[in-house]
Design a protein around this motif. Structure first.
Motif, PDB file in Angstrom:
ATOM      1  N   TRP A  17      11.705   7.421   7.033  1.00 14.14           N
ATOM      2  CA  TRP A  17      12.912   7.398   6.535  1.00 14.14           C
ATOM      3  C   TRP A  17      13.943   6.406   7.222  1.00 14.14           C
ATOM      4  O   TRP A  17      13.994   6.432   8.401  1.00 14.14           O
ATOM      5  N   GLY A  18      14.773   5.955   6.389  1.00 16.68           N
ATOM      6  CA  GLY A  18      16.019   5.277   6.825  1.00 16.68           C
ATOM      7  C   GLY A  18      16.931   6.027   7.366  1.00 16.68           C
ATOM      8  O   GLY A  18      16.962   7.142   7.139  1.00 16.68           O
ATOM      9  N   GLN A  19      17.967   5.261   7.706  1.00 20.16           N
ATOM     10  CA  GLN A  19      19.260   5.968   8.331  1.00 20.16           C
ATOM     11  C   GLN A  19      20.188   6.601   7.212  1.00 20.16           C
ATOM     12  O   GLN A  19      21.086   7.329   7.443  1.00 20.16           O
ATOM     13  N   GLY A  20      20.089   5.926   5.998  1.00 21.51           N
ATOM     14  CA  GLY A  20      21.148   6.116   5.106  1.00 21.51           C
ATOM     15  C   GLY A  20      22.235   5.447   4.885  1.00 21.51           C
ATOM     16  O   GLY A  20      22.634   4.716   5.755  1.00 21.51           O
ATOM     17  N   THR A  21      22.704   5.143   3.526  1.00 24.62           N
ATOM     18  CA  THR A  21      23.968   4.480   3.311  1.00 24.62           C
ATOM     19  C   THR A  21      24.672   5.244   2.397  1.00 24.62           C
ATOM     20  O   THR A  21      24.205   5.821   1.636  1.00 24.62           O
ATOM     21  N   TYR A  71      22.497   7.699   0.521  1.00 24.17           N
ATOM     22  CA  TYR A  71      21.360   7.379  -0.120  1.00 24.17           C
ATOM     23  C   TYR A  71      20.268   6.936   1.106  1.00 24.17           C
ATOM     24  O   TYR A  71      20.621   6.114   2.019  1.00 24.17           O
ATOM     25  N   TYR A  72      19.286   7.481   1.023  1.00 26.34           N
ATOM     26  CA  TYR A  72      18.250   7.216   2.091  1.00 26.34           C
ATOM     27  C   TYR A  72      16.900   6.620   1.280  1.00 26.34           C
ATOM     28  O   TYR A  72      16.725   6.743   0.002  1.00 26.34           O
ATOM     29  N   CYS A  73      16.298   5.537   1.909  1.00 18.70           N
ATOM     30  CA  CYS A  73      14.991   5.104   1.527  1.00 18.70           C
ATOM     31  C   CYS A  73      13.954   5.554   2.283  1.00 18.70           C
ATOM     32  O   CYS A  73      14.194   5.751   3.536  1.00 18.70           O
ATOM     33  N   ALA A  74      12.787   5.669   1.846  1.00 19.23           N
ATOM     34  CA  ALA A  74      11.649   6.394   2.658  1.00 19.23           C
ATOM     35  C   ALA A  74      10.232   5.869   2.034  1.00 19.23           C
ATOM     36  O   ALA A  74      10.116   5.177   0.743  1.00 19.23           O
ATOM     37  N   THR A  75       9.082   5.938   2.910  1.00 21.60           N
ATOM     38  CA  THR A  75       7.892   5.412   2.306  1.00 21.60           C
ATOM     39  C   THR A  75       7.025   6.532   2.467  1.00 21.60           C
ATOM     40  O   THR A  75       7.041   7.244   3.304  1.00 21.60           O
ATOM     41  N   GLY A  76       5.984   6.552   1.735  1.00 24.16           N
ATOM     42  CA  GLY A  76       4.930   7.447   1.930  1.00 24.16           C
ATOM     43  C   GLY A  76       3.868   6.899   0.932  1.00 24.16           C
ATOM     44  O   GLY A  76       3.974   5.750   0.293  1.00 24.16           O
ATOM     45  N   ARG A  77       2.609   7.716   0.671  1.00 30.55           N
ATOM     46  CA  ARG A  77       1.749   7.441  -0.194  1.00 30.55           C
ATOM     47  C   ARG A  77       1.229   8.609  -0.993  1.00 30.55           C
ATOM     48  O   ARG A  77       0.274   9.264  -1.023  1.00 30.55           O
ATOM     49  N   GLY A 119       0.785  -1.248   0.130  1.00 21.93           N
ATOM     50  CA  GLY A 119      -0.058   0.191  -0.156  1.00 21.93           C
ATOM     51  C   GLY A 119       0.776   1.253  -0.046  1.00 21.93           C
ATOM     52  O   GLY A 119       0.331   2.393  -0.077  1.00 21.93           O
ATOM     53  N   TYR A 120       2.079   1.126   0.028  1.00 20.99           N
ATOM     54  CA  TYR A 120       3.044   2.166   0.221  1.00 20.99           C
ATOM     55  C   TYR A 120       3.791   2.439  -1.175  1.00 20.99           C
ATOM     56  O   TYR A 120       3.865   1.314  -1.924  1.00 20.99           O
ATOM     57  N   THR A 121       4.210   3.491  -1.291  1.00 17.61           N
ATOM     58  CA  THR A 121       5.208   3.961  -2.255  1.00 17.61           C
ATOM     59  C   THR A 121       6.674   4.041  -1.592  1.00 17.61           C
ATOM     60  O   THR A 121       6.875   4.582  -0.570  1.00 17.61           O
ATOM     61  N   VAL A 122       7.780   3.216  -2.186  1.00 19.93           N
ATOM     62  CA  VAL A 122       9.068   3.431  -1.433  1.00 19.93           C
ATOM     63  C   VAL A 122       9.921   4.112  -2.413  1.00 19.93           C
ATOM     64  O   VAL A 122      10.060   4.041  -3.755  1.00 19.93           O
ATOM     65  N   GLY A 123      10.477   5.132  -1.906  1.00 18.29           N
ATOM     66  CA  GLY A 123      11.377   5.911  -2.775  1.00 18.29           C
ATOM     67  C   GLY A 123      12.768   5.942  -2.204  1.00 18.29           C
ATOM     68  O   GLY A 123      13.188   5.670  -1.073  1.00 18.29           O
ATOM     69  N   TRP A 124      13.726   6.387  -2.991  1.00 19.86           N
ATOM     70  CA  TRP A 124      15.073   6.591  -2.904  1.00 19.86           C
ATOM     71  C   TRP A 124      15.324   7.861  -3.016  1.00 19.86           C
ATOM     72  O   TRP A 124      15.149   8.617  -4.118  1.00 19.86           O
ATOM     73  N   PHE A 125      16.114   8.608  -2.115  1.00 20.42           N
ATOM     74  CA  PHE A 125      16.773   9.935  -2.428  1.00 20.42           C
ATOM     75  C   PHE A 125      18.077   9.875  -1.808  1.00 20.42           C
ATOM     76  O   PHE A 125      18.835   9.054  -1.353  1.00 20.42           O
ATOM     77  N   HIS A 126      18.908  11.202  -2.495  1.00 22.09           N
ATOM     78  CA  HIS A 126      20.361  11.043  -2.127  1.00 22.09           C
ATOM     79  C   HIS A 126      20.694  12.431  -1.723  1.00 22.09           C
ATOM     80  O   HIS A 126      19.698  13.358  -2.150  1.00 22.09           O
TER      81      HIS A 126
END
Length: 124
Positions: free
Chosen positions: A114-118, A93-99, A30-37
């Motif tokens: 948000w995750g902690q980043g790599t 690079y961070y991953c995150a979820t939202g709608r 049910g979510y969208t998972v995004g990657w940001f940097h």
């Protein structure tokens, strides 16, 4: 939910890396998972996203044709396959979820977990 991003490292230009984003506490359903940097001194920028239901994918112009986002339902994990890496890809690079709706899928404010980043470092 807790998001765990992993897979970063130090590579040379032209190399590949695969980042993983695993969720605990709930599924990605049910979510969208995004990657940001985010590079030092710069804003956090959209890289790619995938809708868990349906699998629609979205990419920043700068990574189209080089990066690929995918999901593994059995492992509740999203992957970001990064090929032909360039020095300008160097960032956390961070991953995150939202709608988000389609028109806002690239907006950072559309994501609230948000995750902690790599760290990804690409040397020339």
């Amino acid at each position: 939910v807790q998001l765990q991003a992993s897979g970063g490292g130090l590579v040379k230009e032209g190399a590949s890396l695969r980042l993983s984003c695993a969720a605990s506490g709930r599924t990605f359903s049910g979510y969208t998972v995004g990657w940001f940097h985010q590079a030092p001194g710069k804003e956090r920028e959209f890289v790619a996203a995938i809708r868990w239901s349906g699998g629609n994918t979205y990419y920043a112009d700068s990574v189209k044709g080089r990066f690929s986002i995918s999901r593994d339902s059995a492992k509740n994990t999203v992957y970001l396959e990064m090929n032909s890496l360039k020095p300008e890809d160097t960032a956390v690079y961070y991953c995150a979820t939202g709608r988000p709706i389609a028109s806002t899928v690239r907006a950072r404010v559309s994501y609230y977990d948000w995750g902690q980043g790599t760290q990804v470092t690409v040397s020339s």
